[in-house]
Design a protein around this motif. Structure first.
Motif, PDB file in Angstrom:
ATOM      1  N   ALA A 423       0.855  -1.191   0.000  1.00 10.05           N
ATOM      2  CA  ALA A 423       0.000   0.000   0.000  1.00 10.05           C
ATOM      3  C   ALA A 423       0.891   1.241   0.000  1.00 10.05           C
ATOM      4  O   ALA A 423       1.644   1.454   0.938  1.00 10.05           O
ATOM      5  N   HIS A 424       0.807   2.012  -1.036  1.00 12.99           N
ATOM      6  CA  HIS A 424       1.582   3.250  -1.162  1.00 12.99           C
ATOM      7  C   HIS A 424       3.053   3.046  -0.808  1.00 12.99           C
ATOM      8  O   HIS A 424       3.576   3.727   0.072  1.00 12.99           O
ATOM      9  N   LEU A 453      -0.817  -3.849  -5.645  1.00 16.23           N
ATOM     10  CA  LEU A 453      -0.183  -2.549  -5.464  1.00 16.23           C
ATOM     11  C   LEU A 453      -1.252  -1.482  -5.347  1.00 16.23           C
ATOM     12  O   LEU A 453      -2.013  -1.246  -6.278  1.00 16.23           O
ATOM     13  N   ILE A 454      -1.311  -0.858  -4.175  1.00 13.15           N
ATOM     14  CA  ILE A 454      -2.263   0.225  -3.995  1.00 13.15           C
ATOM     15  C   ILE A 454      -1.472   1.507  -3.955  1.00 13.15           C
ATOM     16  O   ILE A 454      -0.473   1.602  -3.245  1.00 13.15           O
ATOM     17  N   SER A 455      -1.869   2.475  -4.754  1.00  9.30           N
ATOM     18  CA  SER A 455      -1.071   3.685  -4.815  1.00  9.30           C
ATOM     19  C   SER A 455      -1.942   4.866  -5.204  1.00  9.30           C
ATOM     20  O   SER A 455      -2.996   4.707  -5.832  1.00  9.30           O
ATOM     21  N   ALA A 456      -1.500   6.040  -4.795  1.00  9.18           N
ATOM     22  CA  ALA A 456      -2.186   7.255  -5.221  1.00  9.18           C
ATOM     23  C   ALA A 456      -1.419   7.897  -6.366  1.00  9.18           C
ATOM     24  O   ALA A 456      -1.890   8.847  -6.969  1.00  9.18           O
ATOM     25  N   ASP A 457      -0.241   7.352  -6.638  1.00  3.18           N
ATOM     26  CA  ASP A 457       0.590   7.895  -7.698  1.00  3.18           C
ATOM     27  C   ASP A 457       0.238   7.170  -8.994  1.00  3.18           C
ATOM     28  O   ASP A 457       0.616   6.020  -9.214  1.00  3.18           O
ATOM     29  N   LEU A 458      -0.521   7.853  -9.846  1.00  2.30           N
ATOM     30  CA  LEU A 458      -1.040   7.172 -11.025  1.00  2.30           C
ATOM     31  C   LEU A 458       0.073   6.750 -11.975  1.00  2.30           C
ATOM     32  O   LEU A 458      -0.003   5.713 -12.611  1.00  2.30           O
ATOM     33  N   GLY A 463       2.938   2.562 -14.540  1.00  2.76           N
ATOM     34  CA  GLY A 463       4.250   2.042 -14.877  1.00  2.76           C
ATOM     35  C   GLY A 463       4.501   0.624 -14.408  1.00  2.76           C
ATOM     36  O   GLY A 463       5.181  -0.142 -15.080  1.00  2.76           O
ATOM     37  N   LEU A 464       3.968   0.270 -13.249  1.00  3.56           N
ATOM     38  CA  LEU A 464       4.337  -1.017 -12.657  1.00  3.56           C
ATOM     39  C   LEU A 464       3.302  -2.110 -12.860  1.00  3.56           C
ATOM     40  O   LEU A 464       3.629  -3.289 -12.807  1.00  3.56           O
ATOM     41  N   THR A 486      -4.864   6.487 -19.496  1.00  6.45           N
ATOM     42  CA  THR A 486      -4.152   7.703 -19.095  1.00  6.45           C
ATOM     43  C   THR A 486      -4.557   8.083 -17.679  1.00  6.45           C
ATOM     44  O   THR A 486      -5.565   7.602 -17.148  1.00  6.45           O
ATOM     45  N   ALA A 487      -3.763   8.950 -17.112  1.00 12.82           N
ATOM     46  CA  ALA A 487      -4.071   9.424 -15.765  1.00 12.82           C
ATOM     47  C   ALA A 487      -5.445  10.072 -15.731  1.00 12.82           C
ATOM     48  O   ALA A 487      -6.185   9.955 -14.753  1.00 12.82           O
ATOM     49  N   GLN A 488      -5.808  10.736 -16.844  1.00 16.01           N
ATOM     50  CA  GLN A 488      -7.116  11.398 -16.879  1.00 16.01           C
ATOM     51  C   GLN A 488      -8.257  10.382 -16.830  1.00 16.01           C
ATOM     52  O   GLN A 488      -9.251  10.581 -16.143  1.00 16.01           O
TER      53      GLN A 488
END
Lengths: 527, 372
Positions: A423-424, A453-458, A463-464, A486-488
């Motif tokens: 997580a993050h 994988l938990i993340s706030a970073d898109l 990427g991963l 895309t991030a959007q």
């Protein structure tokens, strides 16, 4: 005209990891000035000096050309400096009005005059904040605007925003930036701290880069690329989050079906979550914080009892297992909040490298702790995962965030895990550690682990991950393909702006709208 | 590396109590001055070497305090505040006294079974608080205070029922333990017929067990981890509820032993004159000794020393012996503050040290040489 803020030769010797050394830069009135630097570069220390929380050992701070002695935040407020912290300091059960006047009762009273003032500020700067709303009912974006309003209400002409976008989704970031431009056009000065370079480039009029506690350059955003900026920040070639050829197998290692966790209210915290992660697969979960990510992880780790549903580890049903059994069965766990969930801060490192594995070899023999074995294990983990420390006997508290996180990952990878729940994993670590952590996740994938994988970073997620899913109000979307999403798109799914069944694989992201609420039906338009 | 760091740790650990005692010295002297009492004489009385009879009394008192402080410390290591040692030791001592007084079992066997009864009763009484905390979320602070009051009442009530009242005396006691089950003392200190409790050994044994269990076993690791960070312990797989209950039971079990040196070595029965207040002294001593078995031993000796030495104050210098409560109170207050100050200083020192050692390491990038 004198610059709004001028820092000259600021030096702060700090017992510990980071110090500011000869920091010099100036901020022009009516501009947005960004301070960028990796985590631990000394941005926060610097801002605390400017806000009077800590005092510099050397150097001068000038506001409007006048040298200032800042002894406390109230000195800073008197000088027209206001700070919006990364973690909001709002009382949920009070209204906006009550929150704003709290501690500033003398300015405009606590009733009608204050209400009028709040409405005036809100209107002047387009903040769209209403004095009588209950803060508990407000979203993250508007809470941030309440924080900004609080600062303006106290007469600030210079606003410091500490990583304001960390908690926002892309659409909210755009709104924030509109607000900042509004503030700027009204003659206010904004100092904006960030390490998200694209954002900085889009909003700032001037950028100061800090590395290892000192200012290395002040650049014009029009003349640099984000890559150049990043290289200024790190002082070296940049890593990027991307994976090699797919290693996904057809062997499911973690399979969740119909997982539901009832909430206190009407809505389930988790509702009918179904996901499968195969050996060699990284499944990324995107989502705005508080949509059930933490609960999902805790349910998998046996820290919460699911109301319904099954969790299978390979072919074993672990739904009713206790956390310890789940960990012993080979589920590595990198918690979101490492200080609260992954470390004993006051304990020596070798006791930390056995935490979560205190029933496993080489840490114990029967009922006894095998201190020699545990220490040897610790030495190995610290060396192999490049944890920078003088010894295994110092406390976890004395390490930097990046080194703490490397220790945690090393630990979780060292007891033959089959599944890794992360997580993050790169939150609050510097770029160097981030690259190392990404490498370890890629290695886990190559070695055939199933990684959640938990993340706030898109960018990190895209990427991963081999597969991305979005969690919104406790429900999981269908799969997104990280190669084309895309991030959007993710941002729209994260806010529920795409009212369709979330999760169609986007195949033409080019025509996506960028504003929250306007991305509706985005998928159709793109097809 | 380890040796130097440990030396520094020991140094840091000693600074706080020494500082606290100094503060207590200054504050007490000020109080005496303000009250117009003879400062020098008071300290002379308190600081002259105790006579052999008193040395024995100090050791005996300390052994009882030691057990009490260990009981409290077990809770402290888990972040549990067992204020209920006071009630636990009373009810346990009462139960053991009733059983031992019957003399159903011969000599040593009677002692052993009585000890077991004390342990079980103490654990059970503390277990009520543990169970309430685990199932109902009741703070152990509240429940143990209540249980203290209940224990006091219950023991008084039951004592009246089972009392072995001697005609012509208003002292209420349980039956006296048969001589074969009384624990003989050691004539450790020359120059006095008084003997050191045989159960000083029991206290030492409990201290060793406490150290071994906490520092050398998996269970102890889990317990310390829970005390340091409950959230991290949960994530590491510790069943915190079970741990709370177990720690409470262990604390209560140790508390059950508190009255045993008195029961088997001095009073031989439980009565209205049985020494009260041991549980609260235990809290103070555990704080002073920082939950460390050796630190607690020093704390217990200091407590006992102050009490015995102050007995003569009234007669020799005309100052109330209650002065000792001021000294003790200030020591505890000062030591809590001093430990926190020293802890922070230690952390800063360590962080600085780590930072310095890392910047000395070859291969790590230095701040210099930065180019734009």
């Amino acid at each position: 005209m004198a610059p709004a803020v001028e820092l000259q030769g600021i030096t702060k010797r700090f017992p510990g990891v980071v110090a500011n050394r000869d920091v010099t830069f100036s901020v022009q009135r009516g501009t947005v000035h960004a301070i960028v630097g990796e985590n631990g570069a000394g941005k926060s220390t610097l801002m605390k000096i400017l806000y009077g929380v800590i005092r510099a050992d050397e150097g001068t701070v000038k506001v409007d050309g006048q040298p200032l002695a800042l002894h406390s935040p109230s000195d800073a407020i008197d000088a027209g400096i206001g700070m919006v912290f990364q973690h909001f300091m709002l009382a949920d059960n009070l209204t906006v009005l009550e929150n704003v006047v709290l501690g500033a009762e003398k300015r405009h009273g606590i009733a009608d005059r204050a209400r009028a003032e709040i409405e005036r500020i809100s209107a002047d700067y387009g903040l769209n904040v209403h004095a009588d709303d209950l803060v508990a009912d407000l979203g993250v974006g508007i809470r941030q605007r309440v924080e900004i309003l609080k600062v303006l209400y106290r007469g600030a002409k210079i606003l410091i925003l500490d990583e304001p976008t960390a908690v926002l989704v892309p659409q909210e970031v755009d709104e924030l930036f509109d607000n900042l431009r509004e503030l700027k056009s009204e003659g206010l000065t904004v100092i904006f701290i960030s390490h998200k370079l694209d954002e900085v480039l889009s909003v700032a009029d001037s950028i100061t880069v800090i590395r290892r506690g000192t200012t290395v350059a002040t650049v014009d955003p029009k003349s640099v690329t984000s890559r150049q900026l990043a290289e200024l920040m790190v002082g070296s070639e940049l890593p990027s989050a991307s994976t090699d050829a797919s290693t996904v197998t057809d062997r499911p290692l973690l399979a969740i079906t119909g997982l539901t966790l009832a909430g206190a209210g009407v809505r389930d915290v988790l509702h009918d979550i179904t996901l499968t992660i195969h050996a060699g697969e990284v499944l990324g979960v995107a989502g705005v914080e508080g949509n059930g990510q933490a609960e999902l992880v805790e349910a998998i780790m046996g820290m919460r009892e699911p109301t319904a549903g099954r969790i299978l580890l390979a072919d074993q049903d672990i739904s009713d297992w206790h956390t310890r059994e789940i960990r012993e069965a080979g589920v590595g766990y990198i918690p979101e909040d490492r200080h609260r969930h992954a470390l004993l801060l006051d304990a020596p490192l070798w006791e930390n490298t056995m935490l979560g594995h205190q029933t496993e070899s080489p840490n114990v023999k029967g009922i006894w702790v095998d201190a020699a074995g545990a220490k040897a294990g610790a030495e190995r983990i610290l060396a192999e995962y490049d944890v920078r420390t003088p010894s295994i006997y110092v406390t976890a508290n004395s390490l930097s965030g990046g080194n703490q996180q490397k220790l945690i990952i090393g630990r979780e990878m060292s007891y033959t895990p089959r599944v890794l729940v992360a997580a993050h994993p790169t939150r609050g670590v510097d770029v160097g550690a981030q690259a190392a952590i990404w490498d370890h996740i890629r290695r886990a994938r190559r070695e055939g682990l199933a990684v959640l994988l938990i993340s706030a970073d898109l960018d990190e997620l895209i990427g991963l991950s081999d597969t991305i899913r979005v969690i919104l109000r406790g429900q999981l979307s269908d799969e997104f393909d990280p190669d084309v999403v895309t991030a959007q798109d993710l941002g729209a799914a994260m806010t529920g702006a795409d009212q369709r069944e979330p999760g169609t694989v986007a195949d033409d992201p080019g025509t996506r709208h960028t504003k929250a609420g306007h991305g509706t039906q985005g998928e159709e338009e793109g097809q | 590396m380890k040796a130097t760091l440990d030396l520094r740790r020991v140094g840091l650990a000693l600074v706080a109590p020494v500082l606290a005692i100094l503060v207590a010295f200054v504050v007490t002297s000020t109080v005496l001055l303000l009250a117009g009492d003879p400062v020098v004489e008071v300290w002379t009385q308190l600081l002259t070497a105790p006579r052999p009879r008193l040395v024995v009394a100090i050791i005996n008192g300390a052994s009882v305090y030691y057990l009490s402080a260990i009981a409290v410390a077990i809770g402290f290591r888990m972040n549990l505040f067992n204020i209920g040692v006071d009630g636990q030791y009373r009810i346990a001592a009462f139960a053991a006294a009733v059983f031992a007084g019957q003399g159903w079992l011969p000599g040593p066997l009677n002692i052993i079974v009585s000890l077991l009864i004390a342990v079980v009763v103490g654990a059970a009484w503390a277990g009520i608080a543990g169970w309430l905390k685990v199932t109902r979320g009741v703070s152990e602070v509240i429940s143990t205070i209540m249980l203290n009051a209940i224990a006091t009442g219950l023991v008084s009530f039951l004592l009246f029922r089972v009392a072995d009242s001697t005609a012509g005396s208003n002292v209420t006691n349980t039956k006296t333990i048969p001589t074969s089950s009384q624990v003989p003392g050691f004539a450790l200190v020359p120059g006095t017929p008084n003997k050191v409790y045989g159960f000083v050994l029991l206290a030492a044994l409990v201290g060793i067990a406490y150290w071994v269990i906490l520092n050398k076993t998996r269970f102890g690791y889990d317990l310390r981890a829970t005390g340091r960070s409950e959230t991290a312990a949960v994530a590491s797989g510790v069943n915190v509820k079970r741990m709370v209950l177990t720690a409470m039971l262990l604390s209560g079990a140790a508390a059950g032993l508190v009255g045993m040196p008195l029961l088997f070595g001095q009073d031989y029965s439980y009565g209205t004159t049985f020494q009260p207040g041991l549980g609260f002294a235990g809290i103070a001593i555990a704080l002073l000794g920082r939950n460390h078995p050796v630190g607690i031993a020093f704390g217990a000796l200091l407590w006992s020393y102050l009490e015995q030495q102050s007995n003569g104050l009234q007669i020799t210098v005309g100052v109330s012996s209650e002065l000792v409560f001021i000294i003790q109170g200030v020591i505890v207050l000062a030591v809590v503050i001093a430990y926190e100050v020293v802890r922070r200083a230690g952390l800063r020192m360590e962080q600085r040290k780590v930072a310095r050692q890392l910047s000395d390491q070859p291969g790590s990038p230095t701040p210099e040489g930065v180019t734009v």
